[in-house]
Design an enzyme around this catalytic site. Sequence first.
Site, short mmCIF file in Angstrom:
data_model
loop_
_atom_site.label_atom_id
_atom_site.label_comp_id
_atom_site.label_asym_id
_atom_site.label_seq_id
_atom_site.Cartn_x
_atom_site.Cartn_y
_atom_site.Cartn_z
N GLU A 172 52.09 -47.81 32.16
CA GLU A 172 52.78 -47.43 33.40
C GLU A 172 53.12 -48.62 34.29
OE1 GLU A 172 50.59 -45.58 31.90
OE2 GLU A 172 50.85 -43.45 32.36
N GLU A 232 46.61 -39.36 28.59
CA GLU A 232 46.16 -38.38 29.60
C GLU A 232 45.95 -37.00 28.97
OE1 GLU A 232 49.38 -39.59 32.33
OE2 GLU A 232 47.82 -39.81 33.85
C1 3H9 Z 1 53.90 -41.94 31.55
O1 3H9 Z 1 53.49 -41.48 30.54
C2 3H9 Z 1 53.50 -41.49 32.94
C3 3H9 Z 1 52.39 -40.50 32.90
O2 3H9 Z 1 51.34 -40.91 33.72
C4 3H9 Z 1 52.83 -39.11 33.23
C5 3H9 Z 1 53.38 -38.93 34.60
C6 3H9 Z 1 53.70 -37.48 34.88
N1 3H9 Z 1 60.30 -41.54 26.99
O3 3H9 Z 1 60.91 -48.42 21.49
P1 3H9 Z 1 61.58 -47.75 20.34
C7 3H9 Z 1 62.60 -43.65 22.94
S1 3H9 Z 1 55.02 -43.19 31.57
C8 3H9 Z 1 61.53 -41.40 26.56
O4 3H9 Z 1 62.88 -48.27 19.89
P2 3H9 Z 1 59.40 -48.54 18.61
C9 3H9 Z 1 63.33 -44.97 23.03
O5 3H9 Z 1 64.18 -45.00 24.15
C10 3H9 Z 1 55.42 -43.40 29.88
N2 3H9 Z 1 62.02 -42.04 25.48
O6 3H9 Z 1 60.58 -47.60 19.09
C11 3H9 Z 1 64.09 -44.98 21.72
O7 3H9 Z 1 65.22 -44.15 21.86
P3 3H9 Z 1 66.57 -44.44 21.03
C12 3H9 Z 1 54.48 -44.33 29.26
C13 3H9 Z 1 61.20 -42.85 24.83
O8 3H9 Z 1 58.87 -47.97 17.36
C14 3H9 Z 1 63.13 -44.30 20.76
O9 3H9 Z 1 62.23 -43.54 21.57
N3 3H9 Z 1 54.94 -44.61 27.94
C15 3H9 Z 1 59.88 -43.06 25.24
O10 3H9 Z 1 59.85 -49.96 18.65
C16 3H9 Z 1 62.34 -45.27 19.92
O11 3H9 Z 1 61.72 -46.21 20.76
C17 3H9 Z 1 55.64 -45.71 27.63
O12 3H9 Z 1 55.95 -46.52 28.48
C18 3H9 Z 1 59.43 -42.37 26.38
N4 3H9 Z 1 58.17 -42.47 26.83
O13 3H9 Z 1 58.29 -48.40 19.73
C19 3H9 Z 1 55.97 -45.87 26.18
N5 3H9 Z 1 59.29 -43.95 24.41
O14 3H9 Z 1 66.15 -44.40 19.59
C20 3H9 Z 1 57.25 -46.58 25.98
C21 3H9 Z 1 60.22 -44.26 23.50
O15 3H9 Z 1 67.47 -43.36 21.48
N6 3H9 Z 1 57.60 -46.67 24.59
N7 3H9 Z 1 61.37 -43.61 23.74
O16 3H9 Z 1 66.99 -45.81 21.48
C22 3H9 Z 1 57.22 -47.67 23.78
O17 3H9 Z 1 56.46 -48.54 24.17
C23 3H9 Z 1 57.79 -47.70 22.40
O18 3H9 Z 1 58.91 -46.86 22.39
C24 3H9 Z 1 56.84 -47.23 21.27
C25 3H9 Z 1 57.64 -47.18 19.94
C26 3H9 Z 1 55.70 -48.25 21.13
C27 3H9 Z 1 56.27 -45.88 21.56
#
Ligand code: 3H9
Length: 704
Positions: A125, A105
Amino acid sequence: MSKPVSLSIENGIAVITIDSPPVNAISAAIRRGLLTTTEQLAKDANVKAVVLICAGRTFMAGADISEFGGTMAPPELRNVLTDFESLPQPIVVALHGTALGGGVEVALAGHYRIADKGAKLGFPEVTLGIVPGAVGTQRLPRLIGAENALKMFFDGRPVGAEEAKALGLVDEIAEGDLRAAAIAYAQRLVKEGKGPRRVRDNKVEPLTEAQIAAFRAQAAKQHKGMITPELDIAAVRASWELPFAQGLAVERAISDGSLQTPESRAMRHLFFAEREVADVPGITAADKPREVKSAGIIGSGTMGGGIAMAFANAGIAVTLIDIDQAALDRGLATVRKNYDVSVKRGKMTPADVDQRMTLIKASTSYDALKDVDLVIEAVFEEMTLKKKIFTELDRVCKPGAILATNTSTLDINEIAKATKRPQDVIGLHFFSPANVMRLLEIVRSDATGNDVIASAFALAKKIRKIGVLSKVCFGFIGNRMMDPYAREAQRLVLEGATPAQVDSALENFGMAMGILAVFDMAGVDVGVKVRKANPQQGSSDPSFYRADAVLFGQNWIGQKTGKGYYRYEQGSRERHPHPEAQALLAEEAKKLGIAQRTDITEQEIVERCIYSMINEGAKILEEGVALRPGDIDVVYTSGYGFPRRRGGPMFFADEIGLSTVLAGIEKYGKRLHAEDWQPAPLLKKLAAENGTFAAWHAARSKKG
Ligand code: 3H9
């Protein structure tokens, strides 16, 4: 620590760098920083173009999900982006890693987009039960069309840079250094006199009602029972029906509302629960995982073959062991056949298959395991045989090799005693088909070394599974909780419910497949054999698992024989009624003195099956078999088809209230076999306090 948002200006090109490890999640600090920087640039006549780029391993992976639970600190991202898009200079957004949700976004509010060739862009999302809320539902259709936009919102899966370019989501792909390429792009725009190109000024071609109906049909299958897809449609509809500013207001109402739905709470809970599972109290960075570069698998049947595929897919060499060459040949042929199906479906190339097959060797001699880093025993459930195998492994395997068993019911403490190295023995319980199912139960014995547990978690990640720790008990977390769940399903059939009635009630609740259909698929005989081998487990109720026994007695063991709870046509998995079985089950009920009823409701089926499962979960928590309620939820959603939109059994229980669950258990306990309906002490205690499993766990963790 570097600032989350920093600005440098060189030769008239401003570079905004976002730097907030690990994934540049868009926190309040980033929103504030981006707003201040935008205000500064709006006034700077010397800046001719702007580049926005992220430091670290990825572009912004979306909004900071941890902020979603409470009130979000200002400014709102959607408002920041309105100002950002309004900047008078052309903006180039440089994308790398995984740009997700709010990250994309941000990119859409830029004027030009350049992506690293390995970049991925997506809107996950829907997997969190929310609707994009930083104007993605209004800008994305204006850039790539409403149909492609809805496709991205529904799929939740990111697209690669090439596909993003084909869609018009990015303009250029950078071959070399992204920062340099983005700056060069900005310079070129300046040179060519190209100004801002705002997505909000584009028009959207409306979707026809037929196209919308097709999306609804897709959602009914892909996101069964969820409301988020319908909300996505409503938000995207505003992109063609309303001017941008009004569309933005519609999205605000829908997206903010979506954060309050039970399905969003449930799915966000799972997001964090899935990341917390690997955090094991007492295991620290000092417990270095042992490296697993090669593995041995004993047993080349369905399970062994599936495990071999999971390893080969991750590039780990495997040696399959079986008693004779014929068994090995059959096992290898099945593996190849399964890979060939993937080729037919376009998921793999023949070269991929060859490369994986060369990683899988076969042998009839245990000596072939002398150098492997890990062995997984996957033979049938018989203690004497397993002990013999572990004695043999103790003899041939090198010191430090991890010795794992895939048992689903047997006592791993006893198996470990067959070796002189019980600290190296662990349970790795895969779920069939092992190359597909995400769950891996990691079962620690009383003697398993901490580094071996750490190794199991590292291995799970490597072979793309989600590892959940369990202590030893009959059935571990998953199958132990399935016991009362299936007990009720079978008992309901004796009471006169049809298998279809039971299964459809469970499927309407959201289970991927009703439990009786699961038995038919896996084989009714499997459960019967487990019962025979463990007569001490179970209940004193004579109707306990009787339905299985009756079907087994007729060799109606499910799909394998064409008859079970249901009847199947040759080569088809479609369920048909099996009146003969129902008649026999009614006869059995009579013998047992169970009155057949016609008033069994869907609600009763769900309550009896699900509440009894939750009650067992409460016992598991109290005994410390599972570390936390979220771990149980991960087991059930990733291995047993429990609906993600309900967050798992323990989360679901918290949502409906533990006193509701307790009242149900007490109600059925009065009518049914009381011994099976004893409420777990933890459930009783928390229900009395109006507490939740989540709060109980949080308080317990605080105390340490
Ligand atoms: C959104 O954007 C809504 C919008 O429309 C805006 C509305 C206003 N937030 O997965 P990993 C943390 S909705 C907070 O182990 P990887 C995760 O908890 C959002 N924390 O790494 C972890 O913490 P810890 C849409 C986050 O390399 C650390 O980062 N976005 C977020 O296997 C490492 O993560 C998603 O749904 C976050 N957004 O994978 C993305 N993302 O080390 C969700 C990660 O303390 N994330 N953390 O345990 C993912 O799919 C994977 O984390 C990613 C990396 C592919 C990015």
